[in-house]
Scaffold this motif. Structure first.
Motif: not given
Lengths: 83, 424
Positions: B101-114, B135-148
């Motif tokens: 991975p690109d160790w020098d690049s990060g992400i801060i991507f916010g949301t109110g509710i996802l 199904g398998s993506t219920s968690v990752v689509q609804t956790m706040a940090s899903g977007i990041s």
């Protein structure tokens, strides 16, 4: 339903989850979902749901755990269809 | 020498334009993205209009794999991934599928509710005793940090990858958090931004609070009226905005195009004391936030030539203007030019700060100021404080040197950032 038909339908179901496309060229009973096709283990849950919808059956957790290869899946489907 | 932070890439999915070029055109032509939604009428909403980016199937396929698209029902992720991926490419950065991975690049991507629509699906299945069918993506689509998490995987970022949440301040806060991380030398570049889902399950709570306009269902483009005497509440919106922040040295080393410099800013809270509450801002805190942002940026109040306000089109707009005049000690014709994007997009809630930051930076880079639509009747409380000419109704061409952008949110939280034109 013939074994051949089950396997043909199964191939179509797993296709979107396959990360190693070469594995699909030689799709047979010994094909291993995780090793040969490199399906993400989390996606096996989705494969099972798609199989349930396609064959109108229900696959319980115990049966799912034994579903490692195409042959395993075929046997489980046959068994559920017969019951 | 202290690090300088610049903006090298941007992406946006706004109600009035998806993609940087479309968005820029919409700004220049003051195009509204507010529409009527029959679904809201059927659901008996008082406010049946809103702002929602238009995303085609073809566009989705450019950003998501067929596997990712299976069962994808989280509009915030859709908007966030489109804007974030665009910003990354716009910065001239590549995406590789192999190697470290690109160790020098990060992400801060916010949301109110996802992923509220996905969550609704899950709730129906769970209540029907069909949890095993989620199904398998219920968690990752609804956790706040899903977007990041989605963006982190698509871009292969190896630095901090996280999601912040501070209501309508979220996007501006994310930008300042990314700025701090680069400033501290912990990352060379940070993709910052925010997203917000659309639809009745997001907007319903606001409708119930009766703070949305209900008299414009037949005339949606007139509904969002920041700073206007006839402002009747904010129009709910959705979408995402994203910016690549980068250490100036790193940007120069790779010959990146630089849109503008981030001079600094401030985030604070009014503690829900004084006139501050869960839903209203403490004025002392707002003024302090503006003043401290100036101090942190080594800028004097009279150097600000343009303000992009929070200005949601409620009765609070005049209070915001009062706070600016007090914090800057500038009023009447001495006040900087000011505009609000919300007239065109509605209030994109958690996405607003980042979409508006993209609009602000475009204005600096391209030398224009977009017009305030629906503000031909400036509120008298506002025209008492500042010259109405400082609130342009149409696009004006203007060289902007320093722009202040503010966002305020429920919970009595504030964020102010200062952008400056970059001259190599």
């Amino acid at each position: 339903m013939s074994e051949k038909e089950i396997i043909t339908r199964l191939k179509k179901i797993v296709e979107p989850y396959v990360q190693r496309i070469e594995g699909m060229a030689n799709f047979h009973e010994e094909t291993d979902f995780l090793n040969d096709l490199q399906i993400n283990s989390a996606n096996l849950v989705d494969v099972v749901l798609d199989v349930e919808d396609e064959f109108d059956i229900e696959i319980d957790n115990d049966s799912m755990e034994g579903m490692l290869t195409v042959g395993d899946a075929k046997s489980i489907i046959q068994k559920k269809l017969a019951s | 020498m202290s690090k300088r932070v610049v903006i090298t890439g941007m992406g946006v999915a706004a109600p009035n334009g998806v993609g940087l070029d479309n968005f820029q055109n919409a700004l220049k032509q003051t195009q509204s993205g507010i529409r009527f939604f029959p679904e809201l009428e059927e659901l008996k909403f008082s406010c049946q209009i809103g702002g929602k980016p238009e995303i085609t199937e073809e566009l989705l396929q450019q950003y998501f794999t067929p596997l990712q698209l299976r069962g994808l029902n989280s509009s915030g992720i859709v908007y966030g991934v489109i804007s974030g991926t665009d910003a990354w490419k716009d910065a001239g950065l590549s995406i590789t599928d192999t190697g470290s991975p690109d160790w020098d690049s990060g992400i801060i991507f916010g949301t109110g509710i996802l992923g509220v629509d996905k969550f609704r699906e899950a709730i129906h299945l769970i209540d029907a005793g069909k949890t095993r069918r989620l199904g398998s993506t219920s968690v990752v689509q609804t956790m706040a940090s899903g977007i990041s998490a989605y963006l982190g995987g698509i871009l292969g970022c190896g630095n901090q990858v996280t999601t912040n949440s501070s209501a309508c301040t979220t996007g501006t806060e994310a930008l300042l958090m990314g700025y701090d991380r680069i400033k501290a030398g912990k990352a060379k570049r940070m993709l910052v931004g925010s997203c917000g889902d659309h639809g009745p399950y997001i907007w319903g709570g606001f409708d119930a609070m009766r703070i949305l306009p209900n008299k414009f269902n037949n005339d949606p483009e007139k509904a969002s009226r920041p700073m206007s005497e006839s402002a009747a509440g904010f129009v709910p919106g959705s979408g995402a905005g994203a910016l690549v922040l980068e250490d100036l040295e790193s940007a120069n080393k790779r010959g990146a195009r630089i849109y503008a410099e981030v001079l600094g800013g401030e985030v604070n809270s009014g503690g829900q004391r004084g006139e501050g509450s869960m839903t209203a801002a403490n004025n002392e805190a707002v003024q302090r936030c503006i003043k401290t942002a100036l101090k942190n940026s080594n800028i004097k109040a009279d150097e600000i030539d343009t303000i992009n306000g929070h200005l949601t089109a409620t009765t609070r707009d005049s209070v915001e203007i009062l706070n600016w005049t007090k914090a800057l000690k500038r009023e009447g014709s001495d006040f900087p030019d000011i505009n609000s994007l919300k007239g065109m997009t509605g209030h994109c809630l958690s996405a607003s700060g980042s979409i508006e930051s993209v609009a602000s930076v475009l204005q600096i880079y391209k030398g224009f100021m977009f017009g305030n639509i629906n503000c031909d009747d400036v509120h008298p409380e506002i025209s008492k404080l500042i010259d109405p000419n400082k609130i342009p109704n149409e696009k004006i061409n203007k060289k902007i040197n320093i722009l202040a952008k503010a966002s305020f949110g429920f919970g009595d939280v504030n964020a102010v950032v200062l952008f400056k034109k970059y001259i190599a």
